[in-house]
Design a protein around this motif. Structure first.
Motif, short mmCIF file in Angstrom:
data_model
loop_
_atom_site.label_atom_id
_atom_site.label_comp_id
_atom_site.label_asym_id
_atom_site.label_seq_id
_atom_site.Cartn_x
_atom_site.Cartn_y
_atom_site.Cartn_z
N UNK A 88 12.74 57.35 -28.45
CA UNK A 88 12.61 58.19 -26.65
C UNK A 88 12.82 59.47 -26.55
N UNK A 89 11.11 60.03 -26.04
CA UNK A 89 11.34 61.74 -27.04
C UNK A 89 11.92 62.23 -25.80
N UNK A 131 16.80 64.87 -22.53
CA UNK A 131 16.82 63.53 -22.53
C UNK A 131 15.94 63.99 -21.20
N UNK A 132 15.14 63.02 -20.66
CA UNK A 132 14.11 62.62 -19.80
C UNK A 132 15.13 61.72 -18.64
N UNK A 133 16.44 61.37 -18.55
CA UNK A 133 16.89 61.16 -18.44
C UNK A 133 17.99 61.45 -17.63
N UNK A 162 20.04 64.59 -15.04
CA UNK A 162 19.68 64.77 -14.35
C UNK A 162 19.30 65.92 -13.56
N UNK A 194 23.58 67.71 -13.59
CA UNK A 194 23.96 67.99 -15.60
C UNK A 194 23.06 69.43 -15.58
N UNK A 249 17.81 63.76 -8.74
CA UNK A 249 17.18 64.35 -8.66
C UNK A 249 17.22 64.26 -10.68
N UNK A 250 15.79 64.19 -11.10
CA UNK A 250 16.01 63.93 -12.60
C UNK A 250 15.00 66.20 -12.71
N UNK A 267 13.43 67.12 -15.22
CA UNK A 267 12.48 66.82 -15.34
C UNK A 267 11.55 67.35 -14.14
N UNK A 268 12.25 66.51 -13.23
CA UNK A 268 11.06 66.75 -11.31
C UNK A 268 10.87 68.33 -11.38
N UNK A 326 10.40 70.48 -13.28
CA UNK A 326 10.30 71.33 -14.63
C UNK A 326 9.19 72.25 -13.87
#
Ligand SMILES: Cc1cc2nc3c(=O)[nH]c(=O)nc-3n(C[C@H](O)[C@H](O)[C@H](O)COP(=O)(O)OP(=O)(O)OC[C@H]3O[C@@H](n4cnc5c(N)ncnc54)[C@H](O)[C@@H]3O)c2cc1C
Ligand code: FES
Ligand code: FES
Lengths: 293, 169
Positions: free
Chosen positions: B1-2, B20-22, B24, B27, B64-65, B67-68, B70
């Motif tokens: 996983x990238x 990591x994309x996961x 939050x 965090x 919310x992640x 990455x969202x 970004x």
């Protein structure tokens, strides 16, 4: 630290075509819209996935367009934007009421119209409204686009007619010709909670305020939005008054077969469904009388 | 996983991190940027203790992640401390007993702040609706509502200035 979802790859796409391609390539993949239903599922690891395809970067999907014949709402249009949209509150009060009653302002700022519909949680509030509005669901898949009505789109609890590699891109609401009015009401245990029951109704009236046609839909009680044909046929050709509403109340109470569950007894469900139907009809009618819609 | 690179304008400053994309957003803000005014309460999207502003709008950062966010702008309570409107809200929260243990307070402040930015003179119903995503176990909400009421109108009357990047909304 917050509960962390299982590992997944992430792809932010900038076109629908790329989204469809990515979904087609990876079997265990999912669209990410606002994440307000999906992220909680991933965090509890009720769901694990290999690839998240984020459609938040497709600018064209965050749209609201009024045309002659219809209103088209892009899938990524936020529930919060819908709530604040003046056209919506003026012409489709039911849709405004449903949007404003979803969760709380924080969730509405992230959650999208497309996500609310595609998730097809029986407790979600937009499915019954879109059904009452006779909306069309615009779907993009591998090289083709198709349009479905609510009865094909909603197939069961958390289940839609979308294939795994298809994306809901928009919903189209036919513009109500002439004298139309609508209302939405829901009952939840507390403010911001999912509906135990909800009702959306759209009425078309003639110049004398008789009901030409209507679509009255019950949400949350059944796995899919439930169009109450017995109510609509009883309304046809009539004026809405206390007597008629009493009859309607009985039709709903005696006409739906429900079971008790963790959330409510069968008796309460029948009571609340019939109550909401009559109240929503009365409210919609009152709006028409006041010339509000 | 990238892993993916996330670049957030956090409280006005560029903050970049490979995650990591996961991960939050909660965090990202607390663990990577060391901004601990944003709290984790329920971790189940229900309490609003984790509220931050994303492009000027309040959201639950536990849902919310990172990455969202970004390429977008995030404000935590730390980044709003110098805002005159926020200063006034804090004063009135103290004055009107708008907090006891303080755990919900950053979220309450951010939700109240964004209400007043949107609407300078809200009525009580609108105030209660604006904080309906934020749960307080201590105050019974009355003091919070009173605090917001004492500040409301000031934005319009005294034209409390706001930092330029918060204007766009
Ligand atoms: C505390 C809380 C209270 C809530 N209360 C309510 C409530 O009262 N009423 C209500 O209606 N909802 C409620 N919700 C749910 C909320 O409205 C969600 O935002 C909504 O169900 C999902 O929208 P989303 O954009 O967040 O989608 P996501 O969570 O990103 O996605 C949900 C699902 O739909 C799929 N999906 C999303 N968009 C598309 C698309 N365009 N094409 C194909 N598939 C797609 C995803 O793959 C996923 O399976 C609540 C949520 C929370 C956290
Ligand atoms: S910690 Fe995010 S809503 Fe409670
Ligand atoms: S002050 Fe303790 S939770 Fe609000």
């Amino acid at each position: 630290m917050g509960s962390t979802p299982g590992k997944f790859d992430y792809l932010k796409v900038s076109s629908i075509r790329d989204a469809v391609k990515a979904l087609s390539e990876v079997e265990n993949s999912k669209v990410l819209a606002g994440g307000q239903s999906l992220i909680p599922l991933l965090k509890t690891r009720i769901m694990t996935i290999d690839l998240l395809v984020d459609i938040g970067g497709i600018a064209a999907l965050d749209s609201f367009r009024e045309d002659n014949g219809f209103i088209e709402i892009g899938a990524s249009y936020k529930v919060g934007s819908l709530e604040e949209n003046r056209s919506v509150s003026k012409y489709i009060p039911a849709l405004h009421e449903a949007a404003a009653g979803i969760a709380d302002p924080l969730v509405r700022n992230m959650g999208t119209v497309g996500g609310n519909l595609s998730h097809a949680d029986p407790g979600n509030d937009l499915p019954p409204v879109m059904t009452a509005l006779d909306a069309e669901f615009v779907i993009s898949g591998n090289g083709n686009q198709r349009v479905e009505k609510s009865d094909k789109f909603f197939q069961g609890a958390f289940s839609t007619g979308l294939s795994h590699n298809e994306v809901l891109t928009a919903v189209r609401i036919p513009r109500n010709g002439g004298n139309a009015t609508s209302a939405f009401m829901k009952q939840a245990k507390s403010s911001g909670d999912f509906s135990l029951a909800s009702v959306a109704t759209v009425l078309h009236l003639d110049d004398d305020m008789n009901c030409l046609s209507s679509r009255t839909v019950l949400g949350s009680i059944f796995p899919r939005p439930y169009l109450m044909k017995s109510v609509d046929s009883h309304l046809q050709g009539k004026k809405i008054n206390t007597g008629l509403l009493k009859e309607i109340n009985n039709i709903v109470k005696n006409g739906i077969s429900v079971e008790s569950d963790f959330f409510a007894s069968a008796e309460y469900k029948r009571y609340i469904a019939s109550y909401l139907v009559t109240e929503a009809l009365a409210l919609a009618y009152k709006r028409a009388e006041a010339g509000l819609t | 996983m990238k892993n993916v690179k996330v670049n957030i304008k956090l409280n006005g400053r560029k903050f970049e991190r490979e995650v990591e994309p996961r991960t939050l957003l909660l965090d990202f803000v607390r663990e990577f940027a060391d901004l601990t005014a944003t709290h984790m309460g329920c971790d189940t999207s229900n309490c609003g203790a984790c509220t931050v502003l994303l492009d000027g709008k309040p959201v639950k950062s536990c849902t919310v992640l990172a990455v969202q966010a970004d390429d977008r702008e995030v404000r935590t309570l730390e980044g709003l401390g110098e805002e005159p409107l926020m200063k006034r809200l804090k004063e009135e929260f103290i004055e009107k007993h708008g907090l006891q243990c303080g755990f919900c307070t950053s979220g309450m402040l951010i939700s109240s702040y964004s209400l007043l930015r949107k609407k300078s003179d809200p009525n009580e119903k609108e105030i209660r609706e604006a904080i309906s995503g934020n749960i307080c176990r201590c105050t019974g909400y009355h003091g919070i509502v009173e605090a917001v009421k004492s500040v409301k109108g000031e934005t319009a009357r005294e034209k409390l200035p706001e930092s330029p990047e918060l204007v766009r909304r």
